[in-house]
Design an enzyme around this catalytic site. Structure first.
Site, PDB file in Angstrom:
ATOM      1  N   LYS A 123       0.872  -1.170   0.000  1.00 63.33           N
ATOM      2  CA  LYS A 123       0.000   0.000   0.000  1.00 63.33           C
ATOM      3  C   LYS A 123       0.909   1.220   0.000  1.00 63.33           C
ATOM      4  CE  LYS A 123      -1.135   2.553   2.770  1.00 63.33           C
ATOM      5  NZ  LYS A 123      -0.689   3.965   3.122  1.00 63.33           N
ATOM      6  N   ASN A 181      -4.406  16.073   0.230  1.00 65.17           N
ATOM      7  CA  ASN A 181      -3.615  16.258   1.435  1.00 65.17           C
ATOM      8  C   ASN A 181      -4.027  17.468   2.269  1.00 65.17           C
ATOM      9  OD1 ASN A 181      -1.296  14.172   1.606  1.00 65.17           O
ATOM     10  ND2 ASN A 181      -1.453  14.708  -0.558  1.00 65.17           N
ATOM     11  N   THR A 240       9.431   3.087   2.228  1.00 67.20           N
ATOM     12  CA  THR A 240       8.421   4.049   1.791  1.00 67.20           C
ATOM     13  C   THR A 240       7.070   3.405   1.566  1.00 67.20           C
ATOM     14  OG1 THR A 240      10.205   5.097   0.590  1.00 67.20           O
ATOM     15  CG2 THR A 240       8.065   6.019   0.298  1.00 67.20           C
TER      16      THR A 240
END
Length: 394
Positions: free
Chosen positions: A171, A389, A182
């Site tokens: 994911k 975001n 990461t």
């Protein structure tokens, strides 16, 4: 969606209520026998409780189950966060009837909020009941956050005529930057291999895959890659040739997953490989590729389909390594847009613009100084990245 066909592995994914949208948010991977295990973790100095716990448990070189939640990172949650991470492993161990120390844990989601451990405990019976050999799709969905698609890759190899399988699930969509792992990635194999050799293979595969991608330049607090090998295929790594065979397959799985992560970058519309050639050393080439691939100006130009090669050369010039700007050539796929650090003209600009309209392409920088080379996969920065975001917690 590719299914797990590794012998002896099962998986599941259910909704426990951690995610506000009611989607799957709790996953489990289980091996019928204890497996050899190896892991790599974030280099961020701010590390989530599951990372700290796994760092200790992985030293045994053994694991039989991994429990993962999305919707909450269990990071910056103090002593209670560690107690919650341990509790997750205890719940899984109890439901599966295995020792607690053979369970590893991972979390992903919002940082700094307490984990509602009660929801995980309540969902555990259903999760353990649902595990099955073809449950990887449900698991992949359960670990997603801003991902738009589940990510699973399966490959097969042979040793002394005996087939073995490597299946990986990952994911990741945001907070993606080359610096170990990461994101979250879990790999299963039915090959038999020692802990030391498995660790070597994982580090090597990580270096050419998850250490060669970027979405936004941010390294997460929860980055984890775990590999479990239970040996049930009968294929065994016993010499360098066997290890090379396994390495090739593991490399393919991790490289495939890492490219899927970049392609699914938050708001991304393009997958772009940045290749740097002709540097004095491979290390220099990597630094330049890293700087170009993480340049906001380059990435926004990619989204705008603007062949702004000057931004690419400018990024190369601030990478902290020696270059001669008037020796550099820049290409979009096979179209040269700049030669010896200067523009190739309107015709080249028009051809480069056609390349930029594609979903996937390569940007090459040839410094014409030496033999060093490196490449990194990146994506564009779109308006949607800001939107996703700006209100992630809400």
């Amino acid at each position: 969606m590719e299914k797990v066909i590794c012998k002896g592995f099962k998986a599941a994914g259910v909704a426990s209520g951690l995610k506000k949208n009611g989607g799957k948010d709790l996953g489990l991977i289980y091996s019928e026998v204890p497996a050899t295990a190896a892991g790599v973790f974030t280099k961020n100095l701010v590390q989530a409780a599951p990372v700290l716990l796994d760092r200790e448990r992985i030293k045994s070189g053994k694991c039989q189950a991994v429990i993962v939640n999305s919707g909450n990172a269990n990071c910056c949650t103090g002593g209670q966060g560690m107690l919650d991470a341990i509790a997750m492993t205890r719940f899984a161990a109890s439901s599966l009837g295995i020792p607690e120390e053979l369970v590893l844990v991972a979390s992903t989601g919002v940082i700094g909020q307490p984990l509602d451990i009660g929801k995980i405990e309540a969902a555990m019976p259903e999760l353990a009941k649902d595990i099955k050999p073809d449950g990887m799709t449900n698991f992949a969905e359960a670990i997603m956050t801003t991902d738009t698609v589940p990510k699973v890759v399966t490959r097969q190899g042979k040793i002394e005529g005996k087939p073995y399988t490597v299946t990986g699930v990952a994911k990741g969509s945001g907070m993606i930057r080359p610096d170990m792992a990461t994101m979250l990635c879990f790999v299963m194999s039915d090959i038999k291999i020692s802990h030391d050799l498995l660790t070597e293979a994982l580090l090597s595969a990580t270096d050419i895959s998850f250490n060669r991608i970027t979405v936004d330049g941010d390294t997460s607090t929860n980055d984890t890659i775990l590999v479990l090998a239970n040996g049930l295929s009968g294929a065994t790594v016993e010499n360098p040739a066997h290890k090379e065979s396994f390495q090739i397959v593991l490399d393919e799985v991790l490289t495939g997953l890492s490219k899927m992560v970049v392609k699914d970058g938050e708001g991304a519309t393009k997958l772009v490989e940045i290749i740097v050639r002709g540097a004095l050393t491979n290390k220099d080439a990597y630094k330049i590729a890293d700087t170009v691939s993480n340049s906001n100006l380059v990435k926004t130009a990619l989204f705008g389909e603007d062949a702004n090669w000057g931004r690419i050369l400018a990024a190369a010039g601030r990478a902290g390594v020696k270059i001669h700007p008037y020796k550099a050539d820049i290409f979009f796929d096979d179209v040269m847009i700049a030669k010896d650090g200067m523009w190739c003209g309107e015709n080249a600009e028009e051809e480069a613009a056609k390349i930029l309209k594609r979903d996937e392409f390569i940007i090459s920088v040839d410094l014409n100084m030496g033999q060093g080379s490196a490449s990194i996969f990146t994506c564009d920065f779109s308006i949607d990245y800001v939107r996703i975001n700006a209100d992630y917690r809400s």
